[in-house]
Design a protein around this motif. Structure first.
Motif, short mmCIF file in Angstrom:
data_model
loop_
_atom_site.label_atom_id
_atom_site.label_comp_id
_atom_site.label_asym_id
_atom_site.label_seq_id
_atom_site.Cartn_x
_atom_site.Cartn_y
_atom_site.Cartn_z
N ARG A 1 0.84 -1.20 0.00
CA ARG A 1 0.00 0.00 0.00
C ARG A 1 0.88 1.25 0.00
NH1 ARG A 1 -2.58 0.94 5.64
NH2 ARG A 1 -0.46 1.71 5.94
N TYR B 1 3.10 2.04 -3.10
CA TYR B 1 2.36 2.64 -4.22
C TYR B 1 1.76 3.98 -3.82
CZ TYR B 1 3.07 -1.23 -7.38
OH TYR B 1 3.65 -2.14 -8.22
N LEU C 1 -0.62 4.85 -2.07
CA LEU C 1 -2.07 4.95 -2.23
C LEU C 1 -2.60 5.88 -1.17
CD1 LEU C 1 -3.30 1.25 -2.76
CD2 LEU C 1 -2.96 3.02 -4.49
N SER C 2 -3.39 6.85 -1.59
CA SER C 2 -4.02 7.73 -0.61
C SER C 2 -5.43 7.22 -0.37
CB SER C 2 -4.07 9.15 -1.16
OG SER C 2 -5.00 9.19 -2.23
N GLU D 1 -7.90 7.03 -3.02
CA GLU D 1 -7.68 6.07 -4.13
C GLU D 1 -8.06 4.64 -3.77
OE1 GLU D 1 -3.78 7.57 -6.45
OE2 GLU D 1 -3.54 7.34 -4.29
N TYR D 2 -8.38 4.41 -2.48
CA TYR D 2 -8.60 3.02 -2.05
C TYR D 2 -9.71 2.34 -2.84
CZ TYR D 2 -5.62 3.71 2.08
OH TYR D 2 -4.57 3.95 2.91
N ALA E 1 -8.43 1.08 -6.23
CA ALA E 1 -7.29 0.17 -6.28
C ALA E 1 -7.83 -1.26 -6.42
CB ALA E 1 -6.47 0.29 -4.99
N ALA F 1 -11.23 -1.50 -1.37
CA ALA F 1 -10.51 -1.86 -2.61
C ALA F 1 -11.33 -2.88 -3.40
CB ALA F 1 -9.13 -2.42 -2.28
N ARG G 1 -7.34 1.23 -10.85
CA ARG G 1 -5.88 1.18 -10.73
C ARG G 1 -5.42 -0.21 -10.28
NH1 ARG G 1 -1.87 4.90 -6.95
NH2 ARG G 1 0.04 4.04 -7.84
N TRP H 1 -3.35 -2.81 -8.73
CA TRP H 1 -2.33 -2.51 -7.72
C TRP H 1 -1.60 -3.75 -7.23
CZ3 TRP H 1 -4.09 -3.22 -2.23
CH2 TRP H 1 -3.03 -3.07 -1.33
#
Ligand code: PLP
Length: 487
Positions: A171, A174, A176-177, A180-181, A184, A208, A239, A241
């Motif tokens: 996490r 990458y 990830l903020s 963005e979860y 992902a 996610a 995205r 991931w």
């Protein structure tokens, strides 16, 4: 100091003195504990692998914690009756259920040494030896996997926490903020261990997208389906991931095609995680290296020493290809730790894990490995691979249907003679499983494959040998005849 304070301190010292037994008392304690463990070990082969108990350990309530304690014999009796006797016996070679392999005696003795010296294992400043030991073991595992020199990790309590640690590193790697979860995407199969999704939730990534990649006929991830799913997700603006492959699924021991998945992960710039909690240490064998090829291309990996390295419960390892990813997520400090940071060449477990103070797990892994060398481990693992193939062949001779040849040490099978309808066959297999467990000489477990109740045998213990599986075959034949006579 006035006399009454001195008097009080003397009295308290005396009252607390049982906490620090003298040499004679230590001898008596040790002799009694040793006798109990010998009685256990000497009867392990003839004893039950599962004890169906009416009270399920309830007898323990007979021995509550009191102000004055109870005699040693009574305590050991409570231990044997309430703790050890009921339920499954994972230290037995006949415990063929789930994924069980551990209980090395050498590790038990190392736990004893570790607990007596009580060396601190969290940071290198106060525990340079334990930290160096743990890092040497992590390096040994990293070499086994085929990771570069920048790899690092730690010994966790088990595969679940180890997987969680890897997912947190993925996490943060990458970046990830929170926003963005929800976009992902994680790729795994229905055969992935449930602890991966649990870890995602704990890591805050419950939102996610979890994409279930299709399986081939051997319950392995299909790379073509993975590639297709990733392309479709990109087209949707999501995205891609994390790809979480499994090297030894809990149900069937299937190993996903790691090399092909690695190729896709590289091309698609996804984090490639391999959950090898069960299968990882088969890397010690030639066959295992062949089956697990591609694991060296992963970004993170989990291996459970309490499964395929025969340690007692409570040992799981995570190694990350680039240790900086673990440090980013886990390093932390406090003012009271200011003396611990200077001039050290060892990374402390506390900087690469959620833990600070922890059990000295490296001791139980190091002691048998350094004492015995890897040869007996390699032999025991090779024996397990061959035992699974042996069982796969022999159980067919008894008339059971089997899944394809096992990748590792798990065999799935069911009683489904021609003409028996699937529902009835589900019931018959359930009855066989219950009958084997009640008998108790061996302990199997079941799962559901393609919607059908399926039996499974997973020889993984260093105490499981051909005679164990011959006994299992005899018992299966006997129970099968009881529920499905005349066939
Ligand atoms: C056992 C297992 C886990 C969970 O590990 P624990 O040590 O039980 O926490 C995760 N993944 C796989 C494939 C396993 O076999």
């Amino acid at each position: 100091m006035d006399a009454s304070l001195r008097g009080r301190l003397d009295a308290l010292e005396h009252a607390s003195s049982p906490l620090d037994p003298d040499p004679d008392r230590r001898d008596r304690l040790r002799a009694a504990v040793h006798a109990s463990s010998e009685q256990f070990l000497r009867s392990i082969e003839s004893g039950r692998a599962f004890v169906e108990d009416d009270d399920g350990g309830d007898a323990l309530h007979r021995w509550p914690i009191t102000e004055d304690g109870i005699p040693l014999e009574t305590v050991l009796n409570a231990w044997e009756e309430g703790v050890v006797r009921p339920g499954g016996h994972p230290a037995s070679g006949a415990h063929l259920a789930y994924i069980t392999g551990g209980g090395l005696y050498h590790s038990a003795l190392a736990d004893y040494l570790a607990a007596v010296s009580n060396k601190y294992t969290g940071v290198a400043f106060t525990g340079p030896g334990p930290v160096r030991l743990e890092n040497m073991l992590i390096r040994w595992v990293a070499d086994l996997v085929g990771y570069p020199k920048d790899a690092g990790g730690y010994i966790a309590s088990g595969g679940s926490i180890a997987n969680l640690t890897a997912i947190v590193a993925a996490r943060d790697a990458y970046e990830l903020s929170g926003a963005e979860y929800g976009s992902a995407v994680v790729y795994l199969t229905d055969q992935a261990h449930h602890c991966i999704e649990k870890a995602l939730r704990i890591a805050g990534l419950g939102e996610a997208v979890v994409r279930r990649v299709g399986l081939d006929e051997r319950y392995r991830m299909r790379p073509d389906d993975l590639a297709r799913a990733i392309a479709a997700d990109r087209a949707r603006g999501l995205r891609p991931w994390l790809i979480a492959a499994t090297a030894g699924t809990t149900d069937t021991g299937a190993v996903d095609p790691l090399d092909e998945i690695a190729e896709i992960a590289r091309r698609e710039e996804c984090w490639f995680h391999v959950d090898a909690a069960y299968g990882g240490f088969f890397l010690l064998t030639e066959e295992g290296r062949r089956i697990l090829a591609g694991i060296e291309r992963s970004d993170s990996v989990v291996l459970d020493p309490h499964k395929s390295l025969f340690m007692p419960w409570g040992s799981g390892i995570v190694v990350v290809r680039d240790v900086r990813n673990l440090i980013t997520s886990h390093a932390g400090t406090g003012d009271y730790l200011q003396d611990t940071l200077d001039g050290l060449d060892e990374i402390s477990p506390a900087d690469v894990s959620p833990e600070l103070t922890k059990h000295f797990r490296a001791a139980r892994m190091w002691f048998p490995l350094v004492l015995l060398g890897t040869r007996p481990f390699r032999a025991a693992l090779e024996e397990k691979l061959l035992l699974a193939r042996y069982f796969h062949r022999e159980v067919q001779r008894l008339g059971f249907d089997v899944s394809p040849e096992p990748d590792l040490s798990t065999v799935t099978f069911r009683w489904a003679p021609t003409g028996m309808d699937p529902e009835e066959s589900d019931e018959v297999n359930r009855v066989i499983n219950d009958a084997v467990r009640s008998d108790g000489r061996v302990f199997l477990s079941s799962t559901v494959l393609d919607g059908r109740y399926t039996l499974r045998v997973a020889p993984l213990s260093f105490r499981t040998h051909r005679r164990t599986l011959d006994l299992t075959l005899d018992i299966l034949d006997e129970k099968r005849r009881e529920v499905s006579p005349g066939l």
